[in-house]
Motif scaffolding. Structure first.
Motif, PDB file in Angstrom:
ATOM      1  N   PHE A 171       0.837  -1.191   0.000  1.00 33.96           N
ATOM      2  CA  PHE A 171       0.000   0.000   0.000  1.00 33.96           C
ATOM      3  C   PHE A 171       0.874   1.243   0.000  1.00 33.96           C
ATOM      4  O   PHE A 171       1.989   1.237   0.532  1.00 33.96           O
ATOM      5  CB  PHE A 171      -0.911   0.034   1.237  1.00 33.96           C
ATOM      6  N   GLY A 172       0.367   2.312  -0.572  1.00 39.17           N
ATOM      7  CA  GLY A 172       1.083   3.574  -0.556  1.00 39.17           C
ATOM      8  C   GLY A 172       1.121   4.177   0.837  1.00 39.17           C
ATOM      9  O   GLY A 172       0.302   3.857   1.707  1.00 39.17           O
ATOM     10  N   TYR A 173       2.081   5.083   1.044  1.00 45.36           N
ATOM     11  CA  TYR A 173       2.208   5.734   2.345  1.00 45.36           C
ATOM     12  C   TYR A 173       1.224   6.878   2.543  1.00 45.36           C
ATOM     13  O   TYR A 173       0.961   7.297   3.665  1.00 45.36           O
ATOM     14  CB  TYR A 173       3.640   6.255   2.523  1.00 45.36           C
ATOM     15  N   ASP A 174       0.686   7.415   1.464  1.00 46.96           N
ATOM     16  CA  ASP A 174      -0.264   8.518   1.557  1.00 46.96           C
ATOM     17  C   ASP A 174      -1.619   7.966   1.971  1.00 46.96           C
ATOM     18  O   ASP A 174      -2.209   7.150   1.251  1.00 46.96           O
ATOM     19  CB  ASP A 174      -0.360   9.218   0.203  1.00 46.96           C
ATOM     20  N   PRO A 175      -2.167   8.378   3.122  1.00 47.34           N
ATOM     21  CA  PRO A 175      -3.466   7.847   3.550  1.00 47.34           C
ATOM     22  C   PRO A 175      -4.574   8.052   2.525  1.00 47.34           C
ATOM     23  O   PRO A 175      -5.534   7.273   2.490  1.00 47.34           O
ATOM     24  CB  PRO A 175      -3.751   8.627   4.842  1.00 47.34           C
ATOM     25  N   ALA A 176      -4.437   9.063   1.672  1.00 49.57           N
ATOM     26  CA  ALA A 176      -5.468   9.317   0.671  1.00 49.57           C
ATOM     27  C   ALA A 176      -5.573   8.192  -0.345  1.00 49.57           C
ATOM     28  O   ALA A 176      -6.586   8.089  -1.055  1.00 49.57           O
ATOM     29  CB  ALA A 176      -5.182  10.641  -0.044  1.00 49.57           C
ATOM     30  N   THR A 177      -4.547   7.345  -0.448  1.00 47.41           N
ATOM     31  CA  THR A 177      -4.566   6.254  -1.425  1.00 47.41           C
ATOM     32  C   THR A 177      -5.067   4.939  -0.846  1.00 47.41           C
ATOM     33  O   THR A 177      -5.262   3.980  -1.591  1.00 47.41           O
ATOM     34  CB  THR A 177      -3.152   6.025  -1.997  1.00 47.41           C
ATOM     35  N   HIS A 178      -5.283   4.878   0.451  1.00 46.84           N
ATOM     36  CA  HIS A 178      -5.567   3.593   1.076  1.00 46.84           C
ATOM     37  C   HIS A 178      -6.911   3.010   0.649  1.00 46.84           C
ATOM     38  O   HIS A 178      -7.034   1.788   0.451  1.00 46.84           O
ATOM     39  CB  HIS A 178      -5.513   3.723   2.597  1.00 46.84           C
ATOM     40  N   ASP A 179      -7.941   3.841   0.501  1.00 47.75           N
ATOM     41  CA  ASP A 179      -9.250   3.318   0.095  1.00 47.75           C
ATOM     42  C   ASP A 179      -9.158   2.629  -1.262  1.00 47.75           C
ATOM     43  O   ASP A 179      -9.725   1.548  -1.461  1.00 47.75           O
ATOM     44  CB  ASP A 179     -10.283   4.436   0.056  1.00 47.75           C
ATOM     45  N   GLY A 180      -8.453   3.248  -2.191  1.00 50.14           N
ATOM     46  CA  GLY A 180      -8.316   2.640  -3.507  1.00 50.14           C
ATOM     47  C   GLY A 180      -7.537   1.339  -3.464  1.00 50.14           C
ATOM     48  O   GLY A 180      -7.876   0.368  -4.143  1.00 50.14           O
ATOM     49  N   ASP A 181      -6.474   1.293  -2.651  1.00 49.65           N
ATOM     50  CA  ASP A 181      -5.687   0.071  -2.534  1.00 49.65           C
ATOM     51  C   ASP A 181      -6.519  -1.052  -1.916  1.00 49.65           C
ATOM     52  O   ASP A 181      -6.461  -2.206  -2.358  1.00 49.65           O
ATOM     53  CB  ASP A 181      -4.447   0.326  -1.681  1.00 49.65           C
ATOM     54  N   LEU A 182      -7.304  -0.719  -0.900  1.00 54.30           N
ATOM     55  CA  LEU A 182      -8.137  -1.738  -0.269  1.00 54.30           C
ATOM     56  C   LEU A 182      -9.248  -2.202  -1.207  1.00 54.30           C
ATOM     57  O   LEU A 182      -9.617  -3.384  -1.211  1.00 54.30           O
ATOM     58  CB  LEU A 182      -8.723  -1.194   1.032  1.00 54.30           C
TER      59      LEU A 182
END
Length: 274
Positions: A171-182
């Motif tokens: 997963f990326g380190y930017d929290p804004a990307t976590h929803d997309g990764d999940l």
């Protein structure tokens, strides 16, 4: 950039140099970790730590290459790009998995690849690679036409996954990307036996080459994150693709032919066989 000049070293020779460099750099990284990590700065977020060891390890590799291969180019995580005249470029991640490294988790690696052609992933051809995981005591190597190897054993990707595919991701380190990764994890889970998230893309890809993982997918990787691992997978009979190249965070997909193909279909939106 022109191709390698006549008389360029064979892939196996470059692979041997990559292995030597990775071992030496891995020993330095492990020694510095034992001595105590000095945190130097942060990159995109506080979680993405750059350590003094990153910089020192990359400098070691650059210095050795200036001695051994002064005409070659260099692309490194910490010190950027430098074009060469030989048509070959060394692509280096001095410590892949710096958060693991900082926390004392042994799943970190030194990743070294040598490629020919333009120093851009879609325009280069892999020549040789080494991924050293000093905390785990492992070294994976590969060279074009010579296969991928670990401890004298030739590696091969898995070809059958009757119980579902064991997949690696990150997963990326930017929290804004976590929803997309999940969300992407949810999409691939129907073909998965289980999921592993180890924190070093280079190790994940080496494990795909070794058949320890059946496949791998991750968004937002930089060229130095996957250059060496991709060569290992390909030399072990697998396939590696970069998808959605126009996106801010392109996707890297790797695996044996069947798993690689299914991951490509899912990520590209063709889920008709699920």
């Amino acid at each position: 950039m022109t191709g390698p000049a006549a008389g360029a070293p064979a892939p196996a020779e470059l692979g041997a140099l990559a292995a030597d460099l990775a071992r030496e750099a891995g020993d330095l990284a492990k020694r510095r970790r034992t001595e105590g990590v000095s945190l130097a700065a942060t990159k995109s977020t506080l979680a993405d730590i750059v350590t003094e060891a990153d910089r020192e390890v990359e400098q070691l590799i650059r210095d050795r290459l200036r001695q051994e291969r002064p005409a070659d180019g260099f692309l490194g995580e910490e010190s950027g790009a430098e074009r060469g005249q030989s048509g070959l470029t060394w692509v280096v991640d001095p410590i892949d998995g710096t958060v693991n490294y900082a926390y004392g988790i042994p799943a970190y690696s030194v990743s070294i690849a040598v490629v020919e052609g333009e120093p851009e992933p879609e325009r280069w051809q892999g020549v040789a690679a080494a991924v050293c995981a000093p905390g785990l005591g492992e070294l994976f190597t590969g060279a074009r036409g010579e296969g991928a190897w670990h401890d004298g054993i030739r590696l091969a990707v898995t070809t059958e996954t009757p119980a579902g595919a064991l997949l690696g991701t990150g997963f990326g380190y930017d929290p804004a990307t976590h929803d997309g990764d999940l969300a992407m994890v949810r999409r691939v889970m129907p073909i998965a036996r289980d999921l592993r998230r180890m924190g070093s893309a280079a190790i994940d890809l080496a494990y795909v080459a070794a058949g320890r993982l059946d496949g791998f997918f991750e968004r937002g990787l930089n060229p130095w994150d996957f250059a060496a691992g991709a060569i290992l997978v390909q030399e072990a009979g697998g396939a590696v693709s970069r998808l959605e190249l126009d996106a801010q965070r392109p996707m890297v997909v790797a695996g044996g032919p069947s798993v690689h193909g299914r991951l490509r279909e899912i990520i590209s939106g063709d889920d008709s066989r699920m």
